[in-house]
Motif scaffolding. Sequence first.
Motif, PDB file in Angstrom:
ATOM      1  N   ALA A  86     -22.630  19.284 -57.820  1.00  0.00           N
ATOM      2  CA  ALA A  86     -22.806  20.665 -58.274  1.00  0.00           C
ATOM      3  C   ALA A  86     -23.762  20.710 -59.460  1.00  0.00           C
ATOM      4  O   ALA A  86     -24.622  21.592 -59.535  1.00  0.00           O
ATOM      5  CB  ALA A  86     -21.458  21.272 -58.647  1.00  0.00           C
ATOM      6  N   MET A 143     -23.340  25.421 -55.831  1.00  0.00           N
ATOM      7  CA  MET A 143     -22.661  24.870 -57.010  1.00  0.00           C
ATOM      8  C   MET A 143     -21.170  25.195 -56.982  1.00  0.00           C
ATOM      9  O   MET A 143     -20.330  24.328 -57.242  1.00  0.00           O
ATOM     10  CB  MET A 143     -23.304  25.405 -58.290  1.00  0.00           C
ATOM     11  CG  MET A 143     -24.719  24.906 -58.521  1.00  0.00           C
ATOM     12  SD  MET A 143     -25.596  25.789 -59.843  1.00  0.00           S
ATOM     13  CE  MET A 143     -24.619  25.328 -61.272  1.00  0.00           C
ATOM     14  N   GLN A 177     -27.233  20.198 -58.320  1.00  0.00           N
ATOM     15  CA  GLN A 177     -27.750  21.401 -57.661  1.00  0.00           C
ATOM     16  C   GLN A 177     -28.382  22.334 -58.689  1.00  0.00           C
ATOM     17  O   GLN A 177     -29.384  22.985 -58.402  1.00  0.00           O
ATOM     18  CB  GLN A 177     -26.637  22.126 -56.898  1.00  0.00           C
ATOM     19  CG  GLN A 177     -27.139  23.272 -56.064  1.00  0.00           C
ATOM     20  CD  GLN A 177     -28.069  22.820 -54.949  1.00  0.00           C
ATOM     21  OE1 GLN A 177     -27.808  21.819 -54.283  1.00  0.00           O
ATOM     22  NE2 GLN A 177     -29.143  23.550 -54.708  1.00  0.00           N
ATOM     23  N   LEU A 194     -19.378  23.199 -54.108  1.00  0.00           N
ATOM     24  CA  LEU A 194     -19.239  21.784 -54.469  1.00  0.00           C
ATOM     25  C   LEU A 194     -18.178  21.590 -55.546  1.00  0.00           C
ATOM     26  O   LEU A 194     -17.363  20.654 -55.467  1.00  0.00           O
ATOM     27  CB  LEU A 194     -20.588  21.221 -54.927  1.00  0.00           C
ATOM     28  CG  LEU A 194     -21.642  21.063 -53.829  1.00  0.00           C
ATOM     29  CD1 LEU A 194     -23.012  20.761 -54.433  1.00  0.00           C
ATOM     30  CD2 LEU A 194     -21.238  19.964 -52.847  1.00  0.00           C
ATOM     31  N   ALA A 195     -18.174  22.467 -56.532  1.00  0.00           N
ATOM     32  CA  ALA A 195     -17.172  22.364 -57.597  1.00  0.00           C
ATOM     33  C   ALA A 195     -15.760  22.542 -57.036  1.00  0.00           C
ATOM     34  O   ALA A 195     -14.842  21.789 -57.390  1.00  0.00           O
ATOM     35  CB  ALA A 195     -17.453  23.389 -58.689  1.00  0.00           C
TER      36      ALA A 195
END
Length: 159
Positions: free
Chosen positions: A127, A115, A130, A118-119
């Motif tokens: 995210a 997360m 996820q 991805l963020a």
Amino acid sequence: RYCFDPDGVVWNDYCEFRQALKNANLAADADDFERAFNLWAFASELYRRGELLADWRYSAWCQDQRHSTHEQWLDALERWSKVQYQRGEYEAGLAMARRILTLDPAVESAHQLIMKCLARMGRRAEALRQYEDCARALREVNKSPSHETQQLYRKIRGK
């Protein structure tokens, strides 16, 4: 006829694996990340050779050690992925965290790291998805996301 030469050189992948993990952690603690990464990669190659004492899969005497080795490997992958994240290597950290989930889908810290990566990479929707994957995996083992994971989800959602 065979015999064991006590003065001979003995090598086994289990001892090498454990020593590589120990040295990788020491190197990471000393901020020698190149050495740590090389040692984690070496340990990875050793672990990929197969499960500890695979021919004795159902023998009780080695199950605890097999489980312990697997947990040590998951811990090493987690540390490796966190170092990558801290160094801003988000793609590498993401790949490593996903690798952890292939070994154990209920490792919540790996979901958290995915997360975060991805963020940081601007992939907010992924995210957030996820988090849903995390909640689903944890439900399968009768758990729910921790307060920390829920906070991370809210933080990403609020951006």
